[in-house]
Scaffold this motif. Structure first.
Motif, mmCIF file in Angstrom:
data_model
loop_
_atom_site.group_PDB
_atom_site.id
_atom_site.type_symbol
_atom_site.label_atom_id
_atom_site.label_comp_id
_atom_site.label_asym_id
_atom_site.label_seq_id
_atom_site.Cartn_x
_atom_site.Cartn_y
_atom_site.Cartn_z
ATOM 1 N N ALA A 94 -16.708 2.519 -26.312
ATOM 2 C CA ALA A 94 -17.341 1.291 -25.831
ATOM 3 C C ALA A 94 -18.305 1.630 -24.693
ATOM 4 C CB ALA A 94 -16.278 0.318 -25.339
ATOM 5 N N THR A 95 -19.244 0.750 -24.437
ATOM 6 C CA THR A 95 -20.164 0.975 -23.327
ATOM 7 C C THR A 95 -19.593 0.373 -22.044
ATOM 8 O OG1 THR A 95 -21.397 -1.045 -23.808
ATOM 9 C CG2 THR A 95 -22.164 0.991 -24.855
ATOM 10 N N SER A 96 -20.049 0.925 -20.934
ATOM 11 C CA SER A 96 -19.582 0.463 -19.632
ATOM 12 C C SER A 96 -20.608 0.882 -18.586
ATOM 13 C CB SER A 96 -18.213 1.069 -19.317
ATOM 14 O OG SER A 96 -17.692 0.567 -18.121
ATOM 15 N N ARG A 97 -21.433 -0.061 -18.166
ATOM 16 C CA ARG A 97 -22.462 0.232 -17.165
ATOM 17 C C ARG A 97 -21.825 0.678 -15.850
ATOM 18 N NH1 ARG A 97 -24.421 -2.933 -13.322
ATOM 19 N NH2 ARG A 97 -23.575 -4.820 -14.258
ATOM 20 N N LYS A 98 -20.702 0.067 -15.493
ATOM 21 C CA LYS A 98 -19.955 0.450 -14.293
ATOM 22 C C LYS A 98 -18.708 1.211 -14.726
ATOM 23 C CE LYS A 98 -21.200 -3.582 -11.511
ATOM 24 N NZ LYS A 98 -20.647 -4.690 -10.691
ATOM 25 N N SER A 134 -14.911 0.463 -17.594
ATOM 26 C CA SER A 134 -14.045 1.607 -17.906
ATOM 27 C C SER A 134 -13.493 2.274 -16.655
ATOM 28 C CB SER A 134 -14.827 2.649 -18.703
ATOM 29 O OG SER A 134 -15.189 2.146 -19.961
ATOM 30 N N THR A 135 -12.356 2.926 -16.852
ATOM 31 C CA THR A 135 -11.737 3.757 -15.822
ATOM 32 C C THR A 135 -11.574 5.158 -16.372
ATOM 33 O OG1 THR A 135 -10.536 1.923 -14.812
ATOM 34 C CG2 THR A 135 -9.641 4.128 -14.449
ATOM 35 N N ASP A 150 -6.254 2.576 -22.843
ATOM 36 C CA ASP A 150 -7.684 2.787 -23.093
ATOM 37 C C ASP A 150 -8.412 3.493 -21.949
ATOM 38 O OD1 ASP A 150 -7.393 0.596 -21.457
ATOM 39 O OD2 ASP A 150 -8.873 -0.630 -22.482
ATOM 40 N N ASP A 151 -7.684 3.937 -20.923
ATOM 41 C CA ASP A 151 -8.307 4.715 -19.860
ATOM 42 C C ASP A 151 -8.627 6.110 -20.384
ATOM 43 O OD1 ASP A 151 -8.117 2.628 -18.053
ATOM 44 O OD2 ASP A 151 -6.226 3.341 -17.196
ATOM 45 N N LEU A 152 -9.612 6.730 -19.775
ATOM 46 C CA LEU A 152 -10.062 8.060 -20.184
ATOM 47 C C LEU A 152 -9.640 9.075 -19.127
ATOM 48 C CD1 LEU A 152 -13.565 6.774 -21.236
ATOM 49 C CD2 LEU A 152 -11.716 7.437 -22.789
ATOM 50 N N MET A 153 -9.499 10.344 -19.557
ATOM 51 C CA MET A 153 -9.051 11.392 -18.647
ATOM 52 C C MET A 153 -9.909 12.629 -18.797
ATOM 53 S SD MET A 153 -6.279 9.867 -20.235
ATOM 54 C CE MET A 153 -5.144 8.640 -19.676
ATOM 55 N N GLY A 160 -22.892 4.839 -21.273
ATOM 56 C CA GLY A 160 -24.062 4.153 -20.740
ATOM 57 C C GLY A 160 -23.905 3.811 -19.278
ATOM 58 N N ALA A 161 -23.113 4.585 -18.549
ATOM 59 C CA ALA A 161 -22.817 4.311 -17.138
ATOM 60 C C ALA A 161 -24.056 4.466 -16.268
ATOM 61 C CB ALA A 161 -21.721 5.256 -16.646
ATOM 62 N N ARG A 162 -24.175 3.596 -15.289
ATOM 63 C CA ARG A 162 -25.251 3.651 -14.300
ATOM 64 C C ARG A 162 -24.697 3.616 -12.875
ATOM 65 N NH1 ARG A 162 -27.386 5.490 -17.848
ATOM 66 N NH2 ARG A 162 -28.912 4.614 -19.245
ATOM 67 N N GLU A 163 -23.524 2.996 -12.716
ATOM 68 C CA GLU A 163 -22.921 2.824 -11.392
ATOM 69 C C GLU A 163 -21.501 3.379 -11.414
ATOM 70 O OE1 GLU A 163 -23.214 -1.255 -10.013
ATOM 71 O OE2 GLU A 163 -24.876 -1.564 -11.418
ATOM 72 N N LEU A 164 -21.192 4.202 -10.418
ATOM 73 C CA LEU A 164 -19.859 4.792 -10.329
ATOM 74 C C LEU A 164 -19.179 4.351 -9.042
ATOM 75 C CD1 LEU A 164 -20.630 8.479 -11.405
ATOM 76 C CD2 LEU A 164 -20.004 6.524 -12.849
ATOM 77 N N ALA A 165 -17.969 3.857 -9.173
ATOM 78 C CA ALA A 165 -17.093 3.619 -8.030
ATOM 79 C C ALA A 165 -16.172 4.827 -7.959
ATOM 80 C CB ALA A 165 -16.296 2.335 -8.206
ATOM 81 N N ILE A 166 -16.277 5.600 -6.892
ATOM 82 C CA ILE A 166 -15.527 6.848 -6.779
ATOM 83 C C ILE A 166 -14.418 6.663 -5.759
ATOM 84 C CG2 ILE A 166 -15.655 9.311 -6.300
ATOM 85 C CD1 ILE A 166 -18.630 9.179 -7.114
ATOM 86 N N THR A 167 -13.185 6.813 -6.222
ATOM 87 C CA THR A 167 -11.990 6.653 -5.405
ATOM 88 C C THR A 167 -11.191 7.941 -5.446
ATOM 89 O OG1 THR A 167 -10.585 5.872 -7.224
ATOM 90 C CG2 THR A 167 -11.898 4.206 -6.071
ATOM 91 N N GLY A 168 -10.249 8.113 -4.527
ATOM 92 C CA GLY A 168 -9.330 9.222 -4.686
ATOM 93 C C GLY A 168 -9.052 10.070 -3.476
ATOM 94 N N LEU A 169 -8.568 11.271 -3.797
ATOM 95 C CA LEU A 169 -8.085 12.248 -2.841
ATOM 96 C C LEU A 169 -8.880 13.544 -3.000
ATOM 97 C CD1 LEU A 169 -4.279 11.855 -3.671
ATOM 98 C CD2 LEU A 169 -5.669 10.434 -2.151
ATOM 99 N N ALA A 170 -9.243 14.117 -2.007
ATOM 100 C CA ALA A 170 -9.354 13.656 -0.652
ATOM 101 C C ALA A 170 -10.820 13.318 -0.397
ATOM 102 C CB ALA A 170 -8.862 14.720 0.323
ATOM 103 N N ALA A 171 -11.023 12.327 0.448
ATOM 104 C CA ALA A 171 -12.377 11.834 0.725
ATOM 105 C C ALA A 171 -13.287 12.946 1.219
ATOM 106 C CB ALA A 171 -12.314 10.711 1.754
#
Length: 186
Positions: free
Chosen positions: A4-8, A51-52, A92-95, A117-128
């Motif tokens: 599936a597509t996911s711009r974010k 998507s995640t 449905d999460d991807l790894m 088709g991603a354009r925007e990424l929210a980046i979370t996690g360890l370590a900053a």
């Protein structure tokens, strides 16, 4: 089967983690707080149809896979189990497993993001101040709009986290803000 597509796209960097390294005890409380905030953000992304992708270290285990790592963390005691419980992937999460610090280095992440088709990424996690920073830098040089929700990241100290987020905002023109709103940085 077509992806599936996911711009974010929400990237979860190294949250599924056995927490067996020098400094883990300093990182653990902040990591659990960040995982709690990330779980809420993940639910919001899911409701909105985005998507995640879990982008996780392979911890030098070249025969490893994500599901084995998840199982080991779920069986562990302490913060590893808590993190795995808070952020267990949905069907449905991807790894993607990464061999080094950046989620892009020697992984199929770029190809996967292109297919989505991603354009925007929210980046979370360890370590900053390490893997999140390296992943954000590589996302920026590839032309992605980068958002780092500050409450969805952790480091071994608040000072190291703040320094990393300030650098990401200034150098990468990334948006740094809480996952629940507000705005800091570009």
């Amino acid at each position: 089967m077509k992806t599936a597509t996911s711009r974010k796209v929400l990237l979860l960097v190294d949250f599924i983690n056995p927490m067996q390294f020098d400094g883990a005890e300093d990182l653990a409380p902040a990591a659990i707080e960040a995982a709690t905030a990330t779980a809420a953000l993940k639910r919001r992304y899911r409701r909105e149809g985005w998507s995640t992708i879990y982008v996780n270290d392979n911890f030098g285990q070249w025969r490893s896979n994500f599901h084995k790592l998840l199982t080991e963390c779920r069986r562990a005691r302490g913060p590893a189990r808590t993190l795995a419980r808070l952020l267990a992937p949905d069907d449905d999460d991807l790894m993607v497993l990464k061999p080094r610090h950046s989620g892009f280095y020697a992984t199929p992440l770029q190809l996967l993001l292109e297919q989505l088709g991603a354009r925007e990424l929210a980046i979370t996690g360890l370590a900053a101040d390490f893997c999140v920073k390296c992943t954000a830098m590589d996302a920026y040089v590839r032309g992605y709009r980068v958002w780092v929700p500050e409450d969805c990241t952790a480091a071994e100290s608040e000072e190291r986290k703040r320094d990393a987020l300030d650098w990401i905002a200034l150098t990468l023109k990334a948006r740094i803000s809480p996952s629940t709103g507000g705005r800091r940085g570009a």
